[in-house]
Design an enzyme around this catalytic site. Structure first.
Site, PDB file in Angstrom:
ATOM      1  N   HIS A 268       0.875  -1.183   0.000  1.00  0.00           N
ATOM      2  CA  HIS A 268       0.000   0.000   0.000  1.00  0.00           C
ATOM      3  C   HIS A 268       0.906   1.225   0.000  1.00  0.00           C
ATOM      4  O   HIS A 268       1.637   1.442  -0.955  1.00  0.00           O
ATOM      5  CB  HIS A 268      -0.927  -0.111   1.214  1.00  0.00           C
ATOM      6  CG  HIS A 268      -2.078   0.831   1.245  1.00  0.00           C
ATOM      7  ND1 HIS A 268      -2.444   1.625   0.198  1.00  0.00           N
ATOM      8  CD2 HIS A 268      -2.980   1.101   2.242  1.00  0.00           C
ATOM      9  CE1 HIS A 268      -3.513   2.338   0.533  1.00  0.00           C
ATOM     10  NE2 HIS A 268      -3.850   2.049   1.773  1.00  0.00           N
ATOM     11  N   HIS A 309      -2.461  -2.266  -9.762  1.00  0.00           N
ATOM     12  CA  HIS A 309      -3.407  -1.660  -8.846  1.00  0.00           C
ATOM     13  C   HIS A 309      -4.669  -2.496  -8.821  1.00  0.00           C
ATOM     14  O   HIS A 309      -5.063  -3.041  -9.858  1.00  0.00           O
ATOM     15  CB  HIS A 309      -3.744  -0.224  -9.291  1.00  0.00           C
ATOM     16  CG  HIS A 309      -4.305   0.604  -8.196  1.00  0.00           C
ATOM     17  ND1 HIS A 309      -5.638   0.575  -7.869  1.00  0.00           N
ATOM     18  CD2 HIS A 309      -3.711   1.454  -7.329  1.00  0.00           C
ATOM     19  CE1 HIS A 309      -5.827   1.388  -6.851  1.00  0.00           C
ATOM     20  NE2 HIS A 309      -4.684   1.934  -6.487  1.00  0.00           N
ATOM     21  N   ASP A 365       2.743   5.454  -6.886  1.00  0.00           N
ATOM     22  CA  ASP A 365       3.974   5.318  -6.116  1.00  0.00           C
ATOM     23  C   ASP A 365       5.221   5.129  -6.960  1.00  0.00           C
ATOM     24  O   ASP A 365       6.329   5.164  -6.435  1.00  0.00           O
ATOM     25  CB  ASP A 365       3.854   4.141  -5.150  1.00  0.00           C
ATOM     26  CG  ASP A 365       2.993   4.492  -3.961  1.00  0.00           C
ATOM     27  OD1 ASP A 365       3.009   5.674  -3.586  1.00  0.00           O
ATOM     28  OD2 ASP A 365       2.312   3.619  -3.434  1.00  0.00           O
TER      29      ASP A 365
HETATM   30  N1  ACO Z   1       4.647  -7.049 -10.436  1.00  0.00           N
HETATM   31  C1  ACO Z   1       4.537  -8.258 -11.021  1.00  0.00           C
HETATM   32  N2  ACO Z   1       3.379  -8.930 -11.114  1.00  0.00           N
HETATM   33  C2  ACO Z   1       2.285  -8.363 -10.584  1.00  0.00           C
HETATM   34  C3  ACO Z   1       2.338  -7.096  -9.958  1.00  0.00           C
HETATM   35  C4  ACO Z   1       3.571  -6.442  -9.906  1.00  0.00           C
HETATM   36  N3  ACO Z   1       3.705  -5.244  -9.338  1.00  0.00           N
HETATM   37  N4  ACO Z   1       1.101  -6.776  -9.528  1.00  0.00           N
HETATM   38  C5  ACO Z   1       0.304  -7.792  -9.856  1.00  0.00           C
HETATM   39  N5  ACO Z   1       1.011  -8.743 -10.493  1.00  0.00           N
HETATM   40  C6  ACO Z   1       0.497  -9.985 -11.076  1.00  0.00           C
HETATM   41  C7  ACO Z   1       0.090 -10.986 -10.017  1.00  0.00           C
HETATM   42  O1  ACO Z   1       1.166 -11.835  -9.670  1.00  0.00           O
HETATM   43  C8  ACO Z   1      -1.029 -11.714 -10.719  1.00  0.00           C
HETATM   44  O2  ACO Z   1      -0.465 -12.606 -11.635  1.00  0.00           O
HETATM   45  P1  ACO Z   1      -1.171 -14.033 -11.943  1.00  0.00           P
HETATM   46  O3  ACO Z   1      -2.506 -13.691 -12.559  1.00  0.00           O
HETATM   47  O4  ACO Z   1      -0.234 -14.729 -12.870  1.00  0.00           O
HETATM   48  O5  ACO Z   1      -1.290 -14.731 -10.621  1.00  0.00           O
HETATM   49  C9  ACO Z   1      -1.731 -10.626 -11.509  1.00  0.00           C
HETATM   50  O6  ACO Z   1      -0.710  -9.647 -11.782  1.00  0.00           O
HETATM   51  C10 ACO Z   1      -2.899  -9.977 -10.813  1.00  0.00           C
HETATM   52  O7  ACO Z   1      -2.428  -9.413  -9.611  1.00  0.00           O
HETATM   53  P2  ACO Z   1      -3.178  -9.488  -8.222  1.00  0.00           P
HETATM   54  O8  ACO Z   1      -2.144  -9.744  -7.158  1.00  0.00           O
HETATM   55  O9  ACO Z   1      -4.351 -10.399  -8.293  1.00  0.00           O
HETATM   56  O10 ACO Z   1      -3.699  -8.014  -8.115  1.00  0.00           O
HETATM   57  P3  ACO Z   1      -4.238  -7.317  -6.816  1.00  0.00           P
HETATM   58  O11 ACO Z   1      -5.339  -6.429  -7.239  1.00  0.00           O
HETATM   59  O12 ACO Z   1      -4.525  -8.281  -5.733  1.00  0.00           O
HETATM   60  O13 ACO Z   1      -2.959  -6.458  -6.328  1.00  0.00           O
HETATM   61  C11 ACO Z   1      -1.466  -4.725  -5.909  1.00  0.00           C
HETATM   62  C12 ACO Z   1      -2.828  -5.123  -6.488  1.00  0.00           C
HETATM   63  C13 ACO Z   1      -1.378  -5.179  -4.432  1.00  0.00           C
HETATM   64  C14 ACO Z   1      -1.322  -3.220  -5.933  1.00  0.00           C
HETATM   65  C15 ACO Z   1      -0.360  -5.404  -6.752  1.00  0.00           C
HETATM   66  O14 ACO Z   1      -0.452  -4.972  -8.083  1.00  0.00           O
HETATM   67  C16 ACO Z   1       1.035  -5.140  -6.192  1.00  0.00           C
HETATM   68  O15 ACO Z   1       1.476  -5.836  -5.269  1.00  0.00           O
HETATM   69  N6  ACO Z   1       1.759  -4.096  -6.738  1.00  0.00           N
HETATM   70  C17 ACO Z   1       3.069  -3.762  -6.248  1.00  0.00           C
HETATM   71  C18 ACO Z   1       2.950  -2.964  -4.968  1.00  0.00           C
HETATM   72  C19 ACO Z   1       2.456  -1.555  -5.228  1.00  0.00           C
HETATM   73  O16 ACO Z   1       2.953  -0.852  -6.111  1.00  0.00           O
HETATM   74  N7  ACO Z   1       1.497  -1.118  -4.383  1.00  0.00           N
HETATM   75  C20 ACO Z   1       0.957   0.230  -4.457  1.00  0.00           C
HETATM   76  C21 ACO Z   1      -0.476   0.203  -4.840  1.00  0.00           C
HETATM   77  S1  ACO Z   1      -1.061   1.830  -5.044  1.00  0.00           S
HETATM   78  C22 ACO Z   1      -1.261   2.424  -3.496  1.00  0.00           C
HETATM   79  O17 ACO Z   1      -1.476   1.762  -2.529  1.00  0.00           O
HETATM   80  C23 ACO Z   1      -1.142   3.828  -3.391  1.00  0.00           C
END
Ligand code: ACO
Length: 435
Positions: A268, A309, A365
């Site tokens: 987050h 996201h 971010d």
């Molecule tokens: N890098 C690589 N792969 C990713 C990333 C990433 N940053 N984000 C998602 N994925 C992949 C997942 O592994 C998943 O792959 P799969 O379908 O093969 O299993 C797919 O994309 C879908 O991702 P989910 O985890 O289901 O997406 P979710 O909505 O649960 O997660 C989140 C969203 C937590 C923001 C995620 O994208 C992440 O961890 N990003 C990196 C951390 C980040 O930048 N957070 C800031 C968010 S913005 C904020 O809070 C202000």
């Protein structure tokens, strides 16, 4: 004329039910009438992490994740970032309408004149070790405010609510700056009522050994814009935490401190800190393809931080504004050497099938940390810089929840998967665990 209802046939019993559709939703509670017999509890929705469950009605922030739209009270974020100021946006989020000049002046005066904290807060913060993370200090100190303002427990009293909201918005920069000064081993600087919200914060952070320190106007404006971009984002993890904790009718300091805790996490608000670490780990553009390969092959344990996201499945509109702000800041501070790696990483990721297929775009971010670093903040301060403006969103959402007659104490259901009933076994009769 089509009806706004959903007809459900339960194939276990052959019975049919008609459930109303309102605002594109069914009330999950309506499923409870669907039973296989008198002993059956009734059907529930199972939705870990609230992927498709609305927890409230809200009139504060609108997001269309597919189109990359973000609006506060109907106003597009791009227009607010260009034309408004952080305190005006705070007024808008809290009150629903843009203020008249006299209302804004009054609000600004109120916030400005509540920035001081009780002297005991300073002693409280002195208790932290020299290497305490500023976000831990912020969460604990915000929670401690509830001990300083026992009147805050009157959450049903509108006047009391507004006093606490003003205090929270006003004192957050002071506590944030004190947490920074503590980690740096520097004396705390008291707020200066002659300065703007942002200039006052930056002065409390930066002033050392002079009374004439002046914030650069470009940096003041840049941080004001960043604060606007971070002020609210509807039902994200930290806001949901604030609403959930607040639903027990606890005081808003305790609820907002839960929000700070949620924001601290690397998925987050801690993501911008993680982005910087990631860029440093990559170290050089030549290492990017290797890094991307690790992310793609790593079964989720290595992520491209600052990408992806839960809601945005296209470019985060805040990331677009931030890129412009970054250019303005780098004009003053000089370029952050990690920018080159970030730009190349973004370019490669946006063309890579893995990221394209999963609709992973840069989020707010990805670039904010680069700006904060160029402004002289260490990475531990990044989530703190997020928490200051998000306090406005938390307060607006908390008050909306308190006033919503449909809301009750938050209490999700579970699907129990544990053992069936069994009798207690005395210690000497228990079978040895299987190795
Ligand atoms: N890098 C690589 N792969 C990713 C990333 C990433 N940053 N984000 C998602 N994925 C992949 C997942 O592994 C998943 O792959 P799969 O379908 O093969 O299993 C797919 O994309 C879908 O991702 P989910 O985890 O289901 O997406 P979710 O909505 O649960 O997660 C989140 C969203 C937590 C923001 C995620 O994208 C992440 O961890 N990003 C990196 C951390 C980040 O930048 N957070 C800031 C968010 S913005 C904020 O809070 C202000």
């Amino acid at each position: 004329m089509p009806k706004d209802t959903l007809t459900i046939t339960d194939n276990r019993t052959g019975k049919t039910y008609e459930v109303p559709i309102e605002n594109g939703c069914i009330r999950t509670h309506a499923l409870r009438q669907i039973k296989t017999g008198d002993d059956d509890f009734g059907l529930m929705g199972y939705d870990p992490a609230f992927l498709n469950t609305a927890n409230c009605k809200s009139a504060i922030t609108f997001i269309d994740g597919d189109k990359g739209i973000l609006e506060y009270r109907g106003y597009p974020i791009e227009q607010l970032a260009e034309k408004s100021s952080f305190l005006e946006v705070a007024y808008l989020l809290l009150n629903g309408e843009l203020p008249q000049q006299k209302d804004l002046d009054q609000f600004t005066h109120l916030v400005t004149h509540h920035t001081l904290v009780h002297e005991n807060i300073k002693s409280f913060m002195d208790g932290f070790r020299y290497d305490a993370h500023p976000m831990s200090m912020l969460a604990s100190t915000v929670a401690a405010l509830s001990a300083f303002y026992p009147d805050a427990k009157h959450t049903r009293d509108e006047r009391s609510r507004r006093i606490q909201i003003t205090r929270l918005i006003a004192k957050m920069p002071t506590i944030a700056a004190f947490s920074y000064r503590h980690t740096m081993g520097l004396p705390y600087i008291y707020p200066d009522n002659d300065l703007s919200y942002v200039a006052n914060f930056l002065t409390m952070i930066k002033r050392i050994g002079t009374t004439t320190y002046k914030v650069h106007p470009v940096l003041e404006k840049a941080l004001d814009v960043l604060f606007i971009l971070h002020a609210d984002h509807e039902q994200n993890c930290s806001t949901t935490s604030v609403r959930t904790v607040g639903s027990s009718e606890v005081d808003p300091y305790s609820a907002v401190s839960a929000g700070v805790g949620a924001l601290y996490g690397p998925l987050h608000g801690g993501a911008n800190e993680a982005v910087l670490r990631m860029l440093r780990e990559i170290g050089h553009i030549s290492k990017i393809p290797d890094f991307i390969k690790q992310v793609k092959g790593g079964e989720g344990e290595k992520k491209l931080m600052g990408f992806g996201h839960r809601v945005y499945k296209s470019y985060d509109p805040r990331a677009k504004v931030i890129k412009r702000v970054a250019d303005e800041v780098f004009e003053v501070t000089g370029k952050n050497p990690l920018l080159e790696i970030a730009l190349e990483l973004e370019r490669i990721a946006l063309e890579d099938e893995y990221f394209v297929k999963r609709k992973l775009y840069p989020n707010v971010d990805f670039y904010s940390g680069l700006i904060y670093e160029a402004m002289g903040f260490q990475a531990e301060m990044f989530p703190v810089l997020f928490a200051i403006p998000r306090t406005v969103g938390w307060c607006a959402q908390w008050e909306e929840m308190v006033k919503d007659s449909e809301q009750k104490i938050a209490r999700p259901r579970q699907v129990y998967t544990g053992s069936g009933r069994r009798e207690y076994v005395a210690m000497d009769k228990r079978p040895a665990p299987q190795k």
